[in-house]
Design an enzyme around this catalytic site. Structure first.
Site, PDB file in Angstrom:
ATOM      1  N   LYS A   1       0.860  -1.194  -0.104  1.00 49.40           N
ATOM      2  CA  LYS A   1       0.112  -0.037   0.109  1.00 49.40           C
ATOM      3  C   LYS A   1       0.866   1.375  -0.010  1.00 49.40           C
ATOM      4  CE  LYS A   1      -3.894  -2.301   2.105  1.00 49.40           C
ATOM      5  NZ  LYS A   1      -4.926  -2.377   3.430  1.00 49.40           N
TER       6      LYS A   1
ATOM      7  N   HIS B   1      -1.893  -5.537   1.428  1.00 44.92           N
ATOM      8  CA  HIS B   1      -3.180  -6.032   1.058  1.00 44.92           C
ATOM      9  C   HIS B   1      -2.816  -7.396   0.524  1.00 44.92           C
ATOM     10  CE1 HIS B   1      -7.126  -7.103  -0.511  1.00 44.92           C
ATOM     11  NE2 HIS B   1      -6.445  -7.594  -1.666  1.00 44.92           N
TER      12      HIS B   1
ATOM     13  N   ARG C   1      -1.777 -14.588   3.449  1.00 44.89           N
ATOM     14  CA  ARG C   1      -2.520 -13.919   4.795  1.00 44.89           C
ATOM     15  C   ARG C   1      -1.789 -14.180   6.151  1.00 44.89           C
ATOM     16  NH1 ARG C   1      -6.831 -10.441   3.871  1.00 44.89           N
ATOM     17  NH2 ARG C   1      -7.964 -10.977   5.655  1.00 44.89           N
TER      18      ARG C   1
ATOM     19  N   ASN D   1      -2.228  -0.327   7.527  1.00 48.55           N
ATOM     20  CA  ASN D   1      -1.857  -1.495   7.612  1.00 48.55           C
ATOM     21  C   ASN D   1      -0.913  -2.119   6.460  1.00 48.55           C
ATOM     22  OD1 ASN D   1      -3.741  -1.728   6.037  1.00 48.55           O
ATOM     23  ND2 ASN D   1      -4.707  -3.366   7.265  1.00 48.55           N
TER      24      ASN D   1
ATOM     25  N   ARG E   1       2.241  -7.020   8.995  1.00 50.41           N
ATOM     26  CA  ARG E   1       1.554  -6.006   9.655  1.00 50.41           C
ATOM     27  C   ARG E   1       2.293  -5.911  11.242  1.00 50.41           C
ATOM     28  NH1 ARG E   1      -4.125  -7.541   7.198  1.00 50.41           N
ATOM     29  NH2 ARG E   1      -4.242  -5.861   5.458  1.00 50.41           N
TER      30      ARG E   1
ATOM     31  N   GLU F   1      -9.268 -10.208  -7.894  1.00 52.48           N
ATOM     32  CA  GLU F   1      -8.299  -8.924  -7.798  1.00 52.48           C
ATOM     33  C   GLU F   1      -7.273  -8.852  -8.609  1.00 52.48           C
ATOM     34  OE1 GLU F   1      -7.664  -9.370  -3.567  1.00 52.48           O
ATOM     35  OE2 GLU F   1      -9.399  -8.606  -3.053  1.00 52.48           O
TER      36      GLU F   1
ATOM     37  N   TYR G   1     -12.054  -2.459  -3.496  1.00 50.26           N
ATOM     38  CA  TYR G   1     -12.913  -2.479  -2.286  1.00 50.26           C
ATOM     39  C   TYR G   1     -14.401  -2.465  -2.173  1.00 50.26           C
ATOM     40  CZ  TYR G   1      -8.196  -2.234   0.299  1.00 50.26           C
ATOM     41  OH  TYR G   1      -7.134  -2.377   0.697  1.00 50.26           O
TER      42      TYR G   1
ATOM     43  N   PHE H   1     -15.463   3.484   7.067  1.00 48.00           N
ATOM     44  CA  PHE H   1     -14.194   3.565   7.089  1.00 48.00           C
ATOM     45  C   PHE H   1     -13.853   3.840   5.380  1.00 48.00           C
ATOM     46  CE2 PHE H   1     -14.729  -0.923   7.493  1.00 48.00           C
ATOM     47  CZ  PHE H   1     -13.846  -1.407   6.379  1.00 48.00           C
TER      48      PHE H   1
ATOM     49  N   THR I   1      -5.768  -8.119  10.182  1.00 50.83           N
ATOM     50  CA  THR I   1      -6.168  -6.827   9.630  1.00 50.83           C
ATOM     51  C   THR I   1      -5.821  -5.644  10.456  1.00 50.83           C
ATOM     52  OG1 THR I   1      -7.966  -7.715   8.393  1.00 50.83           O
ATOM     53  CG2 THR I   1      -7.854  -5.427   8.632  1.00 50.83           C
TER      54      THR I   1
END
Ligand code: IDP
Ligand code: MG
Length: 149
Positions: free
Chosen positions: A9, A115, A85, A112, A102, A126, A49, A57, A91
């Site tokens: 990100k 993704h 993951r 964070n 993270r 995606e 998203y 948010f 998250t």
């Protein structure tokens, strides 16, 4: 072999930790089969998203993800979706264990750093949003027989 979509990100790019994070995936034995830097448009952010549209948010999330360039990747490996993951951690970085990406690089839920697709179906969707078929490479790593039995 399973493929997942990973995005470093804007905070990862701005903080100069992309190389370190990419190195973790390489070290694990995962194969990067596509990678590019791009500046996400509002349209792409809303598509990516889409499941979060309407949540409180959402606007902040779209602003964050479109605020600076990101690095998008397709990562391939056995059970790649779950493996990535697990490497990412929870998250909310406040709940991410040290040792996870993270947990090692971030503090706040809205910053964070990374993704990763949450399921095989999300991964396919995606990957299709960010990459054309031609941008994804099929190749063999010389180390493959030392990573998989
Ligand atoms: P994930 O990234 O672990 O899959 P999701 O629930 O899909 O988590 O949320 C997508 C992203 O939206 C999160 O990574 C985080 O950046 C942001 N986000 C989720 N919940 C909140 C929140 O309550 N406040 C601010 N940002 C949030
Ligand atoms: Mg998600």
């Amino acid at each position: 072999m399973e493929r997942t979509f990973v995005m470093l990100k804007p905070d990862a790019v701005q903080r100069g930790v992309c190389g370190e994070i990419i190195a973790r995936f390489e070290r694990r034995g995962l194969k990067i089969v596509a990678m590019k830097m791009l500046w996400i448009t509002r349209d792409l952010a809303e598509k990516h998203y889409g499941e979060h549209r309407g949540k409180k948010f959402f606007e902040g999330l779209v602003a964050y993800i479109t605020s600076a360039p990101v690095i998008a990747m397709v990562i391939e490996g056995k059970n790649a979706v779950k493996l990535v993951r697990d490497m990412m951690g929870k998250t909310n970085p406040q709940e991410s264990l040290p040792g996870t990406i993270r947990g090692d690089y971030s503090i706040d839920l809205g910053r964070n750093i990374i993704h990763g697709s949450d399921s095989l179906a999300s991964a396919e969707r995606e990957i299709g949003l960010f990459f054309t078929k031609e941008e994804i490479y099929e190749y063999k790593l010389v180390t493959e027989n030392w990573i998989y039995e």
